[in-house]
Design an enzyme around this catalytic site. Structure first.
Site, PDB file in Angstrom:
ATOM      1  N   GLY A 239     -47.965  40.763  32.526  1.00 46.20           N
ATOM      2  CA  GLY A 239     -47.194  40.877  33.752  1.00 46.20           C
ATOM      3  C   GLY A 239     -46.031  39.948  33.934  1.00 46.20           C
ATOM      4  N   PRO A 276     -49.547  40.144  27.337  1.00 47.61           N
ATOM      5  CA  PRO A 276     -48.148  40.449  27.678  1.00 47.61           C
ATOM      6  C   PRO A 276     -47.648  41.690  26.944  1.00 47.61           C
ATOM      7  CG  PRO A 276     -48.245  38.651  26.084  1.00 47.61           C
ATOM      8  CD  PRO A 276     -49.663  39.011  26.408  1.00 47.61           C
ATOM      9  N   GLY A 277     -46.917  42.518  27.643  1.00 45.75           N
ATOM     10  CA  GLY A 277     -46.310  43.696  27.027  1.00 45.75           C
ATOM     11  C   GLY A 277     -44.790  43.636  27.151  1.00 45.75           C
ATOM     12  N   ARG A 278     -44.357  43.727  28.411  1.00 46.21           N
ATOM     13  CA  ARG A 278     -42.913  43.799  28.680  1.00 46.21           C
ATOM     14  C   ARG A 278     -42.155  42.610  28.103  1.00 46.21           C
ATOM     15  NH1 ARG A 278     -40.696  46.543  33.102  1.00 46.21           N
ATOM     16  NH2 ARG A 278     -42.792  46.619  34.012  1.00 46.21           N
ATOM     17  N   ARG A 314     -36.917  54.698  33.350  1.00 44.06           N
ATOM     18  CA  ARG A 314     -37.106  53.586  34.286  1.00 44.06           C
ATOM     19  C   ARG A 314     -36.138  53.606  35.485  1.00 44.06           C
ATOM     20  NH1 ARG A 314     -36.561  48.955  33.353  1.00 44.06           N
ATOM     21  NH2 ARG A 314     -38.320  48.204  34.556  1.00 44.06           N
ATOM     22  N   TYR A 318     -38.356  53.803  38.701  1.00 44.45           N
ATOM     23  CA  TYR A 318     -38.573  52.517  39.390  1.00 44.45           C
ATOM     24  C   TYR A 318     -37.284  51.952  39.983  1.00 44.45           C
ATOM     25  CZ  TYR A 318     -42.471  52.527  35.957  1.00 44.45           C
ATOM     26  OH  TYR A 318     -43.539  52.844  35.162  1.00 44.45           O
ATOM     27  N   CYS A 346     -30.713  68.415  34.345  1.00 45.42           N
ATOM     28  CA  CYS A 346     -30.351  69.113  35.583  1.00 45.42           C
ATOM     29  C   CYS A 346     -31.084  68.564  36.798  1.00 45.42           C
ATOM     30  CB  CYS A 346     -30.648  70.596  35.423  1.00 45.42           C
ATOM     31  SG  CYS A 346     -29.872  71.232  33.951  1.00 45.42           S
ATOM     32  N   GLU A 347     -30.854  67.310  37.112  1.00 45.18           N
ATOM     33  CA  GLU A 347     -31.426  66.666  38.296  1.00 45.18           C
ATOM     34  C   GLU A 347     -30.490  65.537  38.674  1.00 45.18           C
ATOM     35  OE1 GLU A 347     -35.301  65.169  38.589  1.00 45.18           O
ATOM     36  OE2 GLU A 347     -36.184  66.662  37.255  1.00 45.18           O
ATOM     37  N   TYR A 375     -41.533  50.083  27.913  1.00 45.27           N
ATOM     38  CA  TYR A 375     -41.616  51.216  28.822  1.00 45.27           C
ATOM     39  C   TYR A 375     -40.376  52.110  28.716  1.00 45.27           C
ATOM     40  CZ  TYR A 375     -45.307  48.111  30.321  1.00 45.27           C
ATOM     41  OH  TYR A 375     -46.395  47.282  30.319  1.00 45.27           O
TER      42      TYR A 375
HETATM   43  C1  LIG Z   1     -49.679  47.148  31.643  1.00 42.18           C
HETATM   44  C2  LIG Z   1     -50.713  46.149  31.417  1.00 42.18           C
HETATM   45  C3  LIG Z   1     -50.405  44.952  30.779  1.00 42.18           C
HETATM   46  C4  LIG Z   1     -49.007  44.567  30.363  1.00 42.18           C
HETATM   47  O1  LIG Z   1     -48.163  44.330  31.441  1.00 42.18           O
HETATM   48  P1  LIG Z   1     -46.676  43.772  31.152  1.00 42.18           P
HETATM   49  O2  LIG Z   1     -46.054  43.716  32.472  1.00 42.18           O
HETATM   50  O3  LIG Z   1     -46.024  44.759  30.252  1.00 42.18           O
HETATM   51  O4  LIG Z   1     -46.822  42.441  30.520  1.00 42.18           O
HETATM   52  C5  LIG Z   1     -51.440  44.074  30.495  1.00 42.18           C
HETATM   53  N1  LIG Z   1     -52.705  44.352  30.847  1.00 42.18           N
HETATM   54  C6  LIG Z   1     -53.036  45.503  31.484  1.00 42.18           C
HETATM   55  C7  LIG Z   1     -54.459  45.755  31.833  1.00 42.18           C
HETATM   56  C8  LIG Z   1     -52.062  46.430  31.793  1.00 42.18           C
HETATM   57  O5  LIG Z   1     -52.383  47.556  32.420  1.00 42.18           O
END
Ligand SMILES: *Cc1c(COP(=O)(O)O)cnc(C)c1O
Length: 421
Positions: A239, A276-278, A314, A318, A346-347, A375
């Site tokens: 997150g 962490p992902g994002r 996105r 969002y 077409c939107e 994402y």
């Molecule tokens: C989406 C998610 C993440 C990653 O969130 P980021 O904002 O991309 O870091 C980590 N854990 C869980 C359970 C998630 O659903």
């Protein structure tokens, strides 16, 4: 910091000119930088140095196997949220003992897949799910390692669609009911309760909500221990946000986040996992697109691109901002002008930016969306029968296509016609 910089008037990905990739694979496409992916992973890994930890990349952010393999070889585990992601991580060579399984709706089939293939732990999100994991484990003659995701009821102060830690969200069990739910888990013979899981949302730009949540996790750890549970692993979710603009109010750094984790939870002697992902993938990827037309409207000019909302959703989903830059570096002092930057779908929602100042552009020019690595490709679709766009990975002066653009035949032949037609 990333590795997408201008050199001699042209945008590069590491040591490869973007225009060279465009010439080889056509537009639009995604391009990722290996050095940036690794740098971001290492920032987290280093931030937790001195603590027993595992950084589990949340692969839903960008799940191409080449990306997974790059990170896994550097020591990352994976956080998966579906049976498909689990199989994809395995296919990329990630061992089961480095994969954690999150998500509110794991099916019995998905649980079976993960248990038989090997799993580090399930992050359990509800009592019914706990019962199903227990049943599947017993049926297989196994014991499933679990943490329970608690919902700490804190405001993540992020976009409503990606906040997950308030009591009104569908995620986890209320922290107020934790004792009861842990007692139930401990009574189920197919489960081994090893820890606590929390994940409060995505694109958080302050540490405070994390700290509030982690303090609650610290308290809960002590309480559950006093109730006889052997809590030894804390999964703290992902997150941490990224800068989407080059402004000065940048989100906290992984090193600050790591220090806060040590401060709030370090005394408990637990193994720490983060997901962490994002932050790992976001600024490690661009979406590159070409201007098809410059159209003059009544009161504004439109840049009509070959990329669209189906390729990068996105902004439509969002209201997300992406910095958009010309691949050919604008000459110093060139006057910028406002454009509405749109795709061909077409939107009206297929709008990337309104009245965005850009250098003068014309048909055929390449532009790049920054911060598109997370994402982006994973949320793309074939809406309007537009093929999924290719993904390219750069490493130094090399690049490789890591997902091909499908042909129209492949897309069209996926439909099957009932015999009565
Ligand atoms: C989406 C998610 C993440 C990653 O969130 P980021 O904002 O991309 O870091 C980590 N854990 C869980 C359970 C998630 O659903």
């Amino acid at each position: 910091m990333d590795h997408f910089l201008y050199r001699d008037g042209a945008l590069f990905a590491e040591d490869v000119p973007i225009s060279e990739i465009a010439a080889a694979v056509g537009t639009p496409f995604y391009v990722y930088s290996t050095a940036t992916l690794l740098r971001h992973f290492k920032l987290f890994d280093d931030a937790l140095e001195g603590t027993d930890h595992l950084v589990c990349y949340a692969m839903k952010a960008a799940s191409n196997q080449a990306i997974l393999k790059t990170l896994a070889q550097a020591g990352a585990g994976m956080d998966v949220v579906s049976g498909g992601e689990y199989l994809r991580a395995k296919a990329a060579g990630v061992p089961g003992e480095r994969i954690v399984f999150s998500g509110v709706g794991k099916t019995a089939d998905e649980i079976r897949t993960a248990l038989t293939g090997g799993i580090r732990q399930f992050n359990v999100e509800s009592e019914p799910e706990m019962q199903v994991i227990n049943a599947v484990a017993l049926e297989l003659g196994m014991i499933a390692p679990v943490t329970i995701r608690v919902n700490p009821d804190v405001d993540a102060k992020t976009h409503a669609k990606i906040a997950t830690g308030k009591s009104e969200n569908k995620f986890g069990i209320p922290i107020s009911r934790a004792s009861e739910v842990y007692a139930l888990a401990a009574s189920l013979p197919g489960l081994e309760v090893i820890g606590i899981d929390v994940h409060i949302g995505s694109q958080l730009t302050e540490l405070e909500p994390f700290e509030l949540a982690y303090n609650k996790v610290a308290e809960l750890t002590e309480r559950l221990r006093s109730e006889g549970h052997n809590i030894r692993r804390l999964d703290l979710g992902g997150g941490l946000g990224i800068p989407y603009t080059r402004s000065n109010d940048a989100p906290p750094l992984p090193v600050e986040y790591g220090a806060m984790i040590k401060k709030t939870l370090g005394h408990l002697g637990c193994e720490i996992e983060i997901e962490p992902g994002r932050l790992i993938a976001g600024n490690a990827g661009l979406m590159v697109s070409k201007v098809i037309y410059v159209k003059s409207g009544e009161d504004r000019d439109f840049l009509i691109l070959d990329g669209a909302m189906n390729d990068l959703i996105r902004p439509a989903m969002y209201e997300a901002h992406h910095d958009i830059v010309a691949v050919e570096e604008p000459a110093a002092g060139v006057e910028q002008r406002p454009y509405d930057i749109v795709g061909p779908v077409c939107e009206s929602g297929d709008t990337f930016a309104k009245q965005r100042n850009m250098p003068p552009l014309s048909s055929g020019d390449l532009i790049a969306f920054r911060s598109a690595g997370a994402y982006g490709a994973v949320m793309s679709s074939e809406y309007n029968t537009r093929p999924l766009i290719p993904e390219v990975l750069v490493n130094g002066d090399q690049f490789a296509v890591i997902r091909e653009r499908p042909s129209f035949d492949e897309i069209i032949n996926r439909d099957t016609i009932p015999e009565w037609l």
